[in-house]
Scaffold this motif. Structure first.
Motif, PDB file in Angstrom:
ATOM      1  N   ILE A 221       0.861  -1.207   0.000  1.00 41.04           N
ATOM      2  CA  ILE A 221       0.000   0.000   0.000  1.00 41.04           C
ATOM      3  C   ILE A 221       0.887   1.243   0.000  1.00 41.04           C
ATOM      4  CG2 ILE A 221      -1.792   1.278   1.241  1.00 41.04           C
ATOM      5  CD1 ILE A 221      -2.789  -1.332   2.390  1.00 41.04           C
ATOM      6  N   ILE A 222       1.913   1.236   0.837  1.00 39.66           N
ATOM      7  CA  ILE A 222       2.797   2.411   0.929  1.00 39.66           C
ATOM      8  C   ILE A 222       3.416   2.695  -0.442  1.00 39.66           C
ATOM      9  CG2 ILE A 222       4.977   3.291   1.914  1.00 39.66           C
ATOM     10  CD1 ILE A 222       4.192   1.765   4.514  1.00 39.66           C
ATOM     11  N   MET A 223       3.927   1.657  -1.108  1.00 40.15           N
ATOM     12  CA  MET A 223       4.608   1.876  -2.391  1.00 40.15           C
ATOM     13  C   MET A 223       3.627   2.290  -3.488  1.00 40.15           C
ATOM     14  SD  MET A 223       7.576   1.756  -1.336  1.00 40.15           S
ATOM     15  CE  MET A 223       8.211   2.406  -2.855  1.00 40.15           C
ATOM     16  N   GLU A 224       2.394   1.791  -3.396  1.00 40.09           N
ATOM     17  CA  GLU A 224       1.378   2.203  -4.383  1.00 40.09           C
ATOM     18  C   GLU A 224       1.034   3.690  -4.181  1.00 40.09           C
ATOM     19  OE1 GLU A 224       0.444  -0.085  -6.591  1.00 40.09           O
ATOM     20  OE2 GLU A 224      -1.109   1.071  -7.634  1.00 40.09           O
ATOM     21  N   LEU A 225       0.883   4.091  -2.921  1.00 43.85           N
ATOM     22  CA  LEU A 225       0.573   5.502  -2.638  1.00 43.85           C
ATOM     23  C   LEU A 225       1.743   6.400  -3.039  1.00 43.85           C
ATOM     24  CD1 LEU A 225      -1.196   5.493   0.883  1.00 43.85           C
ATOM     25  CD2 LEU A 225      -2.235   5.444  -1.383  1.00 43.85           C
ATOM     26  N   ASP A 226       2.937   5.877  -2.862  1.00 42.77           N
ATOM     27  CA  ASP A 226       4.153   6.626  -3.198  1.00 42.77           C
ATOM     28  C   ASP A 226       4.132   7.083  -4.663  1.00 42.77           C
ATOM     29  OD1 ASP A 226       6.540   7.151  -1.513  1.00 42.77           O
ATOM     30  OD2 ASP A 226       7.569   6.499  -3.343  1.00 42.77           O
ATOM     31  N   ASN A 227       3.485   6.274  -5.508  1.00 43.39           N
ATOM     32  CA  ASN A 227       3.436   6.584  -6.947  1.00 43.39           C
ATOM     33  C   ASN A 227       2.367   7.599  -7.316  1.00 43.39           C
ATOM     34  OD1 ASN A 227       5.497   4.865  -7.702  1.00 43.39           O
ATOM     35  ND2 ASN A 227       4.129   3.098  -7.711  1.00 43.39           N
ATOM     36  N   LEU A 228       1.495   7.942  -6.373  1.00 42.55           N
ATOM     37  CA  LEU A 228       0.435   8.895  -6.711  1.00 42.55           C
ATOM     38  C   LEU A 228       1.006  10.307  -6.580  1.00 42.55           C
ATOM     39  CD1 LEU A 228      -2.561   7.201  -4.826  1.00 42.55           C
ATOM     40  CD2 LEU A 228      -1.870   6.915  -7.199  1.00 42.55           C
ATOM     41  N   PRO A 229       1.061  11.050  -7.694  1.00 45.78           N
ATOM     42  CA  PRO A 229       1.828  12.300  -7.714  1.00 45.78           C
ATOM     43  C   PRO A 229       1.421  13.341  -6.663  1.00 45.78           C
ATOM     44  CG  PRO A 229       0.818  11.834  -9.857  1.00 45.78           C
ATOM     45  CD  PRO A 229       0.422  10.740  -8.967  1.00 45.78           C
ATOM     46  N   LYS A 230       0.132  13.455  -6.359  1.00 39.57           N
ATOM     47  CA  LYS A 230      -0.257  14.561  -5.477  1.00 39.57           C
ATOM     48  C   LYS A 230      -0.048  14.279  -3.991  1.00 39.57           C
ATOM     49  CE  LYS A 230      -3.149  17.129  -8.520  1.00 39.57           C
ATOM     50  NZ  LYS A 230      -4.507  17.402  -8.955  1.00 39.57           N
ATOM     51  N   ILE A 231       0.212  13.031  -3.662  1.00 34.99           N
ATOM     52  CA  ILE A 231       0.448  12.694  -2.250  1.00 34.99           C
ATOM     53  C   ILE A 231       1.829  13.199  -1.864  1.00 34.99           C
ATOM     54  CG2 ILE A 231       1.121  10.690  -0.820  1.00 34.99           C
ATOM     55  CD1 ILE A 231      -1.695  10.909  -0.696  1.00 34.99           C
ATOM     56  N   LYS A 232       1.885  13.893  -0.717  1.00 38.21           N
ATOM     57  CA  LYS A 232       3.179  14.426  -0.289  1.00 38.21           C
ATOM     58  C   LYS A 232       3.773  13.663   0.890  1.00 38.21           C
ATOM     59  CE  LYS A 232       2.403  18.784  -2.405  1.00 38.21           C
ATOM     60  NZ  LYS A 232       2.216  20.181  -2.405  1.00 38.21           N
ATOM     61  N   ARG A 233       2.901  13.152   1.753  1.00 37.93           N
ATOM     62  CA  ARG A 233       3.406  12.393   2.905  1.00 37.93           C
ATOM     63  C   ARG A 233       2.531  11.176   3.183  1.00 37.93           C
ATOM     64  NH1 ARG A 233       4.756  17.118   7.320  1.00 37.93           N
ATOM     65  NH2 ARG A 233       6.730  17.775   6.411  1.00 37.93           N
TER      66      ARG A 233
END
Ligand code: SAM
Ligand code: SF4
Ligand code: F3S
Length: 446
Positions: A221-233
Motif C-alpha cells: 500500500i505504501i509503495m502504491e501511494l508513493d506513486n500517486l503524484p499529489k500525495i506528499k506524505r
C-alpha cells in the motif's frame, strides 16, 4: 423535518475516521451534519473504552445532553464505538434516554436502525462483528473528507490479546480491507484535496490481504501511494513490534514520501512485564528493529506507548523502562497508569499501590517530556519542512506539521495550504514550534 446530526467523538484516530464515515452514511437518509448541539435531532456519541472510567464518561455525557434538551424535543440518542460494543444491551436497559447502541462493526446497519426508530419508536442494539459487510457498505459511499491530512482505515480489529487490552473484544478479529478499495479511497481523498494520508489499523502493520493469488501487505500500500503524484506524505499507525517486517522496513529506503517517524508502542522496558502482558515481543526484538531503522536513516525518530504500574511491575522493572526511554530518546509518547478493563485477562490482577504508580508515571513523563522539549529546542534557528494544513483564526498565521508530527505555527504572507514549505523556527515549547516561512538556503536544515 429539517434533520440534523451531531457526533461527539472520543478515542483514537479510527473513531475520528468512523465518525466522518457515519456522517456520510446518515446523509443518505437526509441527516445533515451540524456542529451546534442545540439544533440536532440526532445525537451520536462515538465512544472509547481503552482506559479509566469510560462507561461513566458516557453516562455523564448523556446527562449533559438531557439537561441541554430539558425544554426541547429530545433528539434521537445513539451510542456508537467501543463502549457501545462492550456494554451492548446493558446501556439500553440502564438509560431510557438512549435509543440505539451500535458497535464499530455494525455501522452499515445504522440507517435502518434510525429509520426503524423513527417509524416505530423501537430501541435497537446492533453489536455483531459484520466487518466484511460493513466495509462493503462503506466502499460504496464516497469518502468526502477534504482535509489536507486525512485518515484511511486499512485494517481493523486484533487477534493478539494483550492481557490489558479491550480492543480484541470491541473491534473484533483482525480484518484487512481490499487493497484495491483502499487505493480507490486514497485516490478519492486526493481528488478532494488531501495531501497526507495516515493509514490506520489497530495493528496496521499486520495488514494482510489476498486476492487471486496476490498477497498484499502494508508495504504494498505504501509503495502504491508513493506513486500517486499529489500525495506528499504517508504515515501509518498503530504498529505492533512483531509485525515490523523486512519489507516494511525496506519502505524507508524505497519510498520518497513515507515520513521518517515510527510510532511503535513497546508498553514496558522489562521482558518480565512484556511476558506477563502477553506482548509476544521482547525488549531485544524491539531494539533490533530500532537499530535496523536507524541504520537505514539516522533521521528516523520514534514514539511509543507505555503502560506504567502493570500488575507485577517492581521498581527494577520500572527502571528497565526508564533505561529504555533514556536510550531511545522517543520524541513524543503516550504514557498511562495501567487501567483494569472489564472482561480482559488482566482485569482481576492485584493492582500496584496507586501512590507508587503515580510516582512512576511522573518520573517517566518527566524524562519523556524533557527530551521532547530538548528536541524542539534544537530546531530553533533552523529550517523545518512543514506540510501546511490550514490558516488559523489569526488570519496571518498558518498551522502545519513537521515530518515528526510536531505542530508548527508560522507567519506567511502567501497562502500555502497543502504545500510543504520551509519554516524558520524562532521559538519552541514542549509541544509546538513557532516561526516564519523562509526560502533562504543559508540556514541549516533541522
Ligand atoms: N495496537 C497497539 C499496540 O499493540 O501497541 C495499541 C493500540 S491501543 C488502542 C493504544 C494504547 O492504549 C496501547 O498502546 C496501550 O499503551 C494503551 N492501553 C491499552 N489498554 C490499556 C490499559 N488497560 N491501561 C492503560 N493503557 C492501556
Ligand atoms: Fe490491544 Fe494492540 Fe495488544 Fe491488540 S496488539 S491487544 S490492540 S495493545
Ligand atoms: Fe478506544 Fe476503541 Fe480506539 S477502545 S482507542 S476507540 S479502538
Amino acid at each position: 423535518m429539517n434533520k440534523k446530526v451531531f457526533i461527539k467523538t472520543f478515542g483514537c484516530q479510527m473513531n475520528e475516521y468512523d465518525s466522518n464515515r457515519i456522517y456520510e452514511s446518515v446523509a443518505k437518509i437526509g441527516f445533515e451534519k451540524t456542529e451546534i448541539l442545540n439544533e440536532t435531532n440526532c445525537y451520536i456519541l462515538n465512544t472509547c473504552h481503552i482506559r479509566d472510567k469510560a462507561k461513566e464518561k458516557v453516562y455523564h455525557e448523556i446527562g449533559r445532553v438531557k439537561k441541554n434538551f430539558k425544554f426541547k424535543k429530545k433528539p434521537l440518542v445513539i451510542i456508537a464505538g467501543c463502549v457501545a460494543q462492550a456494554e451492548n444491551r446493558e446501556m439500553i436497559k440502564r438509560e431510557p434516554y438512549i435509543d440505539i447502541v451500535i458497535g464499530p462493526q455494525s455501522y452499515h446497519k445504522l440507517n435502518d436502525a434510525i429509520l426503524k426508530n423513527i417509524r416505530k419508536k423501537e430501541r435497537e442494539e446492533e453489536t455483531d462483528f459484520d466487518t466484511l459487510l460493513k466495509f462493503d457498505y462503506f466502499d460504496k459511499i464516497k469518502n468526502s473528507d477534504n482535509k489536507i491530512s486525512s485518515y484511511l482505515t486499512i485494517q481493523e480489529g486484533c487477534d493478539k490479546f494483550c492481557k490489558f487490552c479491550v480492543v480484541p473484544f470491541t473491534r473484533g478479529p483482525e480484518y484487512s480491507r481490499s487493497f484495491y478499495k483502499i487505493i480507490d479511497e486514497a485516490k478519492q481523498l486526493i481528488k478532494n484535496g488531501t495531501r497526507e494520508i495516515t493509514l490506520l489499523g489497530q495493528n496496521v502493520n499486520a495488514y494482510n490481504y489476498k486476492e487471486e493469488h496476490k498477497h498484499f501487505k502494508l508495504s504494498d500500500i505504501i509503495m502504491e501511494l508513493d506513486n500517486l503524484p499529489k500525495i506528499k506524505r504517508i504515515r501509518y499507525t498503530t504498529s505492533h513490534p512483531i509485525d515490523m517486517s523486512e519489507d516494511l522496513i525496506e519502505c524507508y529506503t524505497k519510498s520518497k514520501k513515507l515520513v521518517p517517524f515510527v510510532h511503535l508502542p513497546i508498553q514496558s522496558g522489562s521482558n518480565k512485564i512484556l511476558k506477563l502482558m502477553n506482548r509476544k515481543h521482547t525488549v531485544e526484538n524491539y531494539l533490533s528493529t530500532y537499530l535496523k531503522l536507524k541504520k537505514i536513516n539516522s533521521k528516523i525518530e520514534f514514539s511509543s506507548d507505555f503502560i506504567i504500574a502493570y500488575p507485577g511491575e517492581t521498581e527494577k522493572d520500572f527502571y528497565c523502562t526508564m533505561d529504555l526511554v533514556k536510550r531511545i530518546k522517543f520524541i513524543n509518547s503516550y504514557s498511562f497508569i495501567f487501567s483494569p478493563r472489564p472482561g480482559t485477562a488482566a482485569s482481576s490482577l492485584k493492582l500496584i499501590d496507586q501512590k507508587i504508580a503515580k510516582k512512576r508515571l511522573k518520573l517517566i513523563q518527566e524524562e519523556l517530556f524533557a527530551h521532547q522539549k530538548f528536541k524542539n529546542k534544537m530546531t530553533e534557528n533552523k529550517i523545518v519542512n512543514v506540510l501546511v494544513e490550514n490558516k488559523i483564526s489569526d488570519q496571518s498565521k498558518f498551522f502545519g506539521r513537521t515530518e515528526y508530527m510536531t505542530p508548527v505555527i508560522f507567519e506567511s504572507e502567501k497562502s500555502v495550504e497543502g504545500e510543504i514549505v520551509p519554516v524558520l523556527i524562532k521559538k519552541s515549547n514542549q509541544n509546538n514550534l513557532f516561526g516564519e516561512i523562509k526560502l533562504s538556503k543559508n540556514i541549516e536544515a533541522a
